[in-house]
Design an enzyme around this catalytic site. Structure first.
Site, PDB file in Angstrom:
ATOM      1  N   ASN A  17      64.183  14.747  10.739  1.00  0.00           N
ATOM      2  CA  ASN A  17      63.525  13.508  10.331  1.00  0.00           C
ATOM      3  C   ASN A  17      64.552  12.634   9.647  1.00  0.00           C
ATOM      4  OD1 ASN A  17      61.135  14.615  11.161  1.00  0.00           O
ATOM      5  ND2 ASN A  17      60.321  14.942   9.111  1.00  0.00           N
ATOM      6  N   GLY A  18      64.433  11.315   9.803  1.00  0.00           N
ATOM      7  CA  GLY A  18      65.332  10.398   9.128  1.00  0.00           C
ATOM      8  C   GLY A  18      66.227   9.667  10.103  1.00  0.00           C
ATOM      9  N   GLU A  51      46.105  -3.154  12.986  1.00  0.00           N
ATOM     10  CA  GLU A  51      46.517  -1.746  13.105  1.00  0.00           C
ATOM     11  C   GLU A  51      45.595  -0.966  14.035  1.00  0.00           C
ATOM     12  OE1 GLU A  51      48.535  -0.148   8.996  1.00  0.00           O
ATOM     13  OE2 GLU A  51      46.412  -0.586   8.922  1.00  0.00           O
ATOM     14  N   ARG A  62      50.858  12.013  10.521  1.00  0.00           N
ATOM     15  CA  ARG A  62      52.060  11.286  10.141  1.00  0.00           C
ATOM     16  C   ARG A  62      52.480  10.267  11.202  1.00  0.00           C
ATOM     17  NH1 ARG A  62      54.875  14.185   5.987  1.00  0.00           N
ATOM     18  NH2 ARG A  62      56.872  13.328   6.637  1.00  0.00           N
ATOM     19  N   GLU A 105      44.886  -7.655   3.650  1.00  0.00           N
ATOM     20  CA  GLU A 105      44.620  -6.261   3.979  1.00  0.00           C
ATOM     21  C   GLU A 105      43.634  -6.160   5.143  1.00  0.00           C
ATOM     22  OE1 GLU A 105      44.412  -1.995   3.784  1.00  0.00           O
ATOM     23  OE2 GLU A 105      45.920  -3.554   3.485  1.00  0.00           O
ATOM     24  N   LYS A 161      52.492   7.436   9.366  1.00  0.00           N
ATOM     25  CA  LYS A 161      51.863   7.459   8.040  1.00  0.00           C
ATOM     26  C   LYS A 161      52.881   7.293   6.921  1.00  0.00           C
ATOM     27  CE  LYS A 161      48.322   8.117   5.266  1.00  0.00           C
ATOM     28  NZ  LYS A 161      47.318   7.047   5.119  1.00  0.00           N
ATOM     29  N   LYS A 166      44.416  -4.265   8.639  1.00  0.00           N
ATOM     30  CA  LYS A 166      43.585  -3.181   9.158  1.00  0.00           C
ATOM     31  C   LYS A 166      43.124  -3.483  10.582  1.00  0.00           C
ATOM     32  CE  LYS A 166      43.686  -0.118   6.105  1.00  0.00           C
ATOM     33  NZ  LYS A 166      45.074  -0.551   5.926  1.00  0.00           N
ATOM     34  N   CYS A 206      58.341  11.734  10.820  1.00  0.00           N
ATOM     35  CA  CYS A 206      58.035  12.776  11.794  1.00  0.00           C
ATOM     36  C   CYS A 206      57.557  14.020  11.056  1.00  0.00           C
ATOM     37  CB  CYS A 206      59.265  13.098  12.619  1.00  0.00           C
ATOM     38  SG  CYS A 206      60.127  11.648  13.249  1.00  0.00           S
ATOM     39  N   HIS A 252      47.254 -26.618   5.771  1.00  0.00           N
ATOM     40  CA  HIS A 252      48.695 -26.826   5.887  1.00  0.00           C
ATOM     41  C   HIS A 252      49.280 -26.158   7.128  1.00  0.00           C
ATOM     42  CE1 HIS A 252      48.875 -28.744   2.003  1.00  0.00           C
ATOM     43  NE2 HIS A 252      48.215 -27.733   1.460  1.00  0.00           N
ATOM     44  N   TRP A 260      58.571  10.501  15.820  1.00  0.00           N
ATOM     45  CA  TRP A 260      58.278   9.067  15.891  1.00  0.00           C
ATOM     46  C   TRP A 260      59.596   8.388  16.216  1.00  0.00           C
ATOM     47  CZ3 TRP A 260      59.612   4.508  13.283  1.00  0.00           C
ATOM     48  CH2 TRP A 260      58.728   3.440  13.448  1.00  0.00           C
TER      49      TRP A 260
END
Length: 607
Positions: free
Chosen positions: A98-99, A486, A27, A479, A602, A483, A2, A502, A74
Site C-alpha cells: 500500500n502507498g 459519490e 476500503r 456535503e 475509504k 454524497k 488498499c 454570481h 486501488w
C-alpha cells in the site's frame, strides 16, 4: 487505501486470507490477489474487479500452503488489470504494498539497466526486485527487506513472503498503517483491526519505520534503527459481528441508522449534563491563550470544519482559517505563536492531512488531531488528540463519521467559548441542551424514511443537481452534493445561496433541480430570496426545512422534506441526515454500488 492480509500459520491459509480481504472491501479496491508458499514454491492467484472474481478462481484452482499474503488494490500506478494486481512475485519472493513510492522511476531505470524485466506498470514491482536482488547476495529475509527499504522515498505498508523461508512473513511500514495480530499457533498482519477481526482480537500497531518478522509461533518487531522493540498489544473490540450489515440492505443505511447512538455516545463523553460543562481530554497547552484557529482537512472532513468555523467565530469569537489539506503545505504558512491548527481525518492516516500536520508542527503551531482511530499515525504525532466516537464505518461514503466530527467540534467550540468567557453559563447550558436533542430528532426523521424514496424519484433521471444553503447550512449543501455524486454518479455542486446570482443561475432550467437547505433561522429570509431567483428562471426546488420554513416556502417547491425544529446551533448535525438519505435513495433507485462507489477508497493514504 488498499487492503493487506498476511498469515504465518500451520494450516491452509488461502481461503482464510480471502475472508480477511472480504472484511477490507470497505476500503475500496479494483483488483485483488493471494500468494502462498507450498513446497518452497510461490503460488499466486490474481483477478481484476470484485473479490468474487478472485474467489471463483480460488475455487477452481485452490492455492496450497500454510503461509500467505493477500491484497485488494486501488489503482495508482497502472490500470486496474490482473497484470498490475498484487501480489507481485519472482521465483524467490512475493509481496503486497500500500502507498506510493515517489522515486520508483529512477529505481526502475537502474534495475532495468541491470537486466531486470518488469511485468507490470506498478511502483510496487520496484520494491519486489530490490528485495530479490538482496536475497541473491545471500542476505536473510529481514536484512534483505531492511536494505531494500532504505532506498525508497514515499509511503508504504508491505507484506512479503519467501520461497526459501516458507514459515516467514515480513511486515513493514512507513507512512501507511499496518497492524500485527497474535493467535494460537499462527500470527497475522493486516491493514487494520477490521481485516484481522476474523482471526484474532490481540492487536499491535506498528510504528513508522517498524519491521515485523512473523512465524507461526512468534512476532519479532524491529524499529527503523533495526533494534528489537516491543509494541503494546491491545484487545480490539472490533469483531465480524460489529461490522456486519445486520437487517439492513447496505452498510451505509445501517450507519445512517446508527447516528442517534453514536452522537449520543459522543455527547456523553464530552458533556457533563449535571454541571452543564464540557469535558475535554488533557491538552499540553492552554486553550485560553489561543488567538486563532486553522482547520485543515479533506473531503467530508473539510465540510465538518466549515460548519465548525461558524461555531468558533460566533460563540468563541476566534478568527478561523480553513484550508484543504492537499494545498496547505504548499503555501507559505504565516504562523502565530498562539495559533491552533486542528487537523480532521476519519482514519487518522489521510496522507495529505498527515503531511500538512507535520508541516504545521515543524512551523511551531499547536496541533490537535480530530480522528476516529485513536491508534492512528495522526493521533500518535499530534500534540493532542480529540477522538470522535463513530465506531467502525464500512461504507466508503461517510455518514456517522461526519456527524460525530460535527458533535465533537461543537463541544470543543463550546469549551473554548466558556474558557474565553465569551458565553455565559446559561448560554453554555442552552447550547449543550440543543446538541443533546439531536439523537431524538434524528430518530423522528428515520421514522418517516419513506418520504426520501419518493423525493429521490425526482432526481434519478437528471444529469445535474445544485445544492444551496447559507451560514453553516452551506457546509451541509456541499456535503449533500458530495454524497449525491459519490453514490449516484450524478453531477452535483453545492453553493452558498447568495452566490447563485454570481454565476450558477446560468445553469438553471427545468432540468436542473436545486436542493435547498433552509432551517428557519436568522438567515432564512435571505435564503428564501435566493430561492425566488431560482424559481423565476424556471428552476425546480426541493426544500429541506422545518414546519415553519415549509409553511413560508413550501408552495413554491416541487417537493419538500420536513425536518423537526431545532436550535440553529445544532442544525448542521440534524440537516446532515436528510442529504445522506436523499443520496442513498437516489443511488438505490439507480442501482449503483452504494457501499463501494466506483473509483473511490475509504482511507486515502496516498497524495
Amino acid at each position: 487505501m488498499c487492503g493487506i492480509i498476511g498469515i504465518a500459520g500451520n494450516r491452509p491459509v488461502a481461503s482464510r486470507i480471502l475472508e480477511g480481504l472480504q472484511q477490507l472491501e470497505y476500503r475500496g479496491y479494483d483488483s485483488s490477489g493471494i500468494a502462498t508458499i507450498h513446497a518452497k514454491k510461490i503460488g499466486r492467484l490474481r483477478a481484476s474487479g470484485k473479490l468474487k472474481n478472485l474467489a471463483n478462481t480460488q475455487t477452481k484452482t485452490p492455492l496450497q500452503g500454510n503461509t500467505g499474503i493477500g491484497h485488494t488494490r486501488w489503482a495508482t500506478h497502472g490500470a486496474p488489470t490482473e497484470t498490475n494486481a498484487h501480489p507481485h512475485a519472482t521465483e524467490r519472493v512475493a509481496m503486497v504494498h500500500n502507498g506510493i513510492i515517489e522515486n520508483f522511476a529512477p529505481l526502475k531505470k537502474e534495475l532495468q539497466q541491470k537486466g531486470i524485466t518488469f511485468f507490470s506498470q506498478t511502483d510496487t514491482e520496484v520494491i519486489l526486485h530490490l528485495i530479490d536482488q538482496e536475497l541473491q547476495t545471500g542476505k536473510l529475509p529481514k536484512d534483505a527487506v531492511f536494505t531494500a527499504l532504505k532506498k525508497l522515498e514515499g509511503a508504504f505498508a508491505i507484506g512479503v513472503i519467501f520461497a526459501d523461508h516458507p514459515t516467514t512473513v515480513i511486515a513493514a511500514r512507513k507512512g501507511s498503517p499496518l497492524a500485527v495480530g497474535y493467535g494460537e499457533g499462527e500470527m497475522y498482519m493486516g491493514s487494520d483491526a477490521i481485516g484481522l477481526s476474523p482471526y484474532t482480537s490481540k492487536i499491535a500497531y506498528l510504528e513508522d519505520g517498524d519491521l515485523a518478522v512473523l512465524t507461526p509461533s512468534n512476532i519479532t518487531i524491529y524499529d527503523k534503527q533495526e533494534k528489537e522493540v516491543t509494541r503494546s498489544v491491545k484487545i480490539s473490540a472490533v469483531s465480524s459481528a460489529t461490522i456486519g450489515k445486520g437487517e439492513f440492505q447496505h452498510y451505509m443505511l445501517k450507519e445512517i441508522h446508527e447516528q442517534p447512538t453514536v452522537i449520543g455516545e459522543t455527547m456523553s463523553v464530552f458533556c457533563d449534563f449535571t454541571t452543564g460543562e464540557i469535558k475535554l481530554p488533557p491538552l499540553p497547552f492552554d486553550l485560553r491563550l489561543i488567538d486563532s484557529i486553522t482547520f485543515v482537512a479533506c473531503g467530508t472532513s473539510y465540510y465538518s470544519a466549515l460548519a465548525a468555523s461558524y461555531w468558533f467565530e460566533s460563540i468563541a469569537h476566534l478568527p478561523v482559517h480553513l484550508d484543504i489539506a492537499s494545498e496547505y503545505r504548499y503555501r507559505h504558512m504565516v504562523v502565530s505563536p498562539n495559533s491552533l491548527a486542528i487537523f480532521i481525518s476519519q482514519s487518522g492516516e489521510t496522507a495529505d492531512t498527515l503531511a500538512a500536520m507535520r508541516a504545521s508542527k515543524k512551523a511551531g503551531q499547536h496541533c490537535i488531531a480530530v480522528v476516529n482511530v485513536p491508534e492512528s499515525t495522526m493521533a500518535n504525532e499530534a500534540d493532542a488528540v480529540i477522538p470522535t466516537y463513530a465506531g467502525p464505518e464500512i461504507s466508503v461514503a461517510t455518514t456517522k463519521g461526519f456527524t460525530t466530527q460535527l458533535a465533537t467540534l461543537a463541544c470543543l467550540a463550546i469549551a473554548m467559548a466558556s474558557m474565553r468567557k465569551t458565553i455565559s453559563a446559561e448560554e453554555r447550558s442552552r447550547l449543550i441542551h440543543s446538541l443533546a436533542e439531536v439523537p431524538s430528532r434524528i430518530v423522528e426523521i428515520l421514522h418517516h424514511e419513506e418520504r426520501f424514496a419518493s423525493v429521490a424519484a425526482l432526481l434519478v433521471n437528471v444529469q445535474d443537481v445544485l445544492f444551496m444553503g447559507r451560514g453553516s447550512s452551506h457546509a451541509i449543501a456541499l456535503e449533500g452534493a458530495l454524497k449525491l455524486k459519490e453514490l449516484s454518479y450524478i453531477h452535483a455542486e453545492g453553493y452558498p445561496a447568495g452566490e447563485f446570482k454570481h454565476g450558477p443561475l446560468a445553469l438553471i432550467d427545468e432540468n436542473v433541480p436545486v436542493v435547498v437547505i433552509a432551517p428557519s433561522d436568522h438567515l432564512f429570509d435571505k435564503t428564501a430570496s435566493n430561492v425566488q431567483e431560482v424559481i423565476a428562471r424556471g428552476g425546480k426546488i426541493i426544500l429541506i426545512s422545518d414546519a415553519k420554513g415549509i409553511a413560508a416556502l413550501g408552495n413554491a417547491a416541487s417537493a419538500s422534506i420536513e425536518i423537526p425544529a431545532i436550535d440553529s446551533f445544532a442544525a448542521p448535525l440534524l440537516y446532515a441526515l436528510p442529504v445522506q438519505l436523499l443520496a442513498y435513495y437516489v443511488a438505490l433507485q439507480k442501482d449503483t454500488d452504494i457501499d463501494q462507489p466506483r473509483n473511490l477508497a475509504k482511507s486515502v493514504t496516498v497524495e
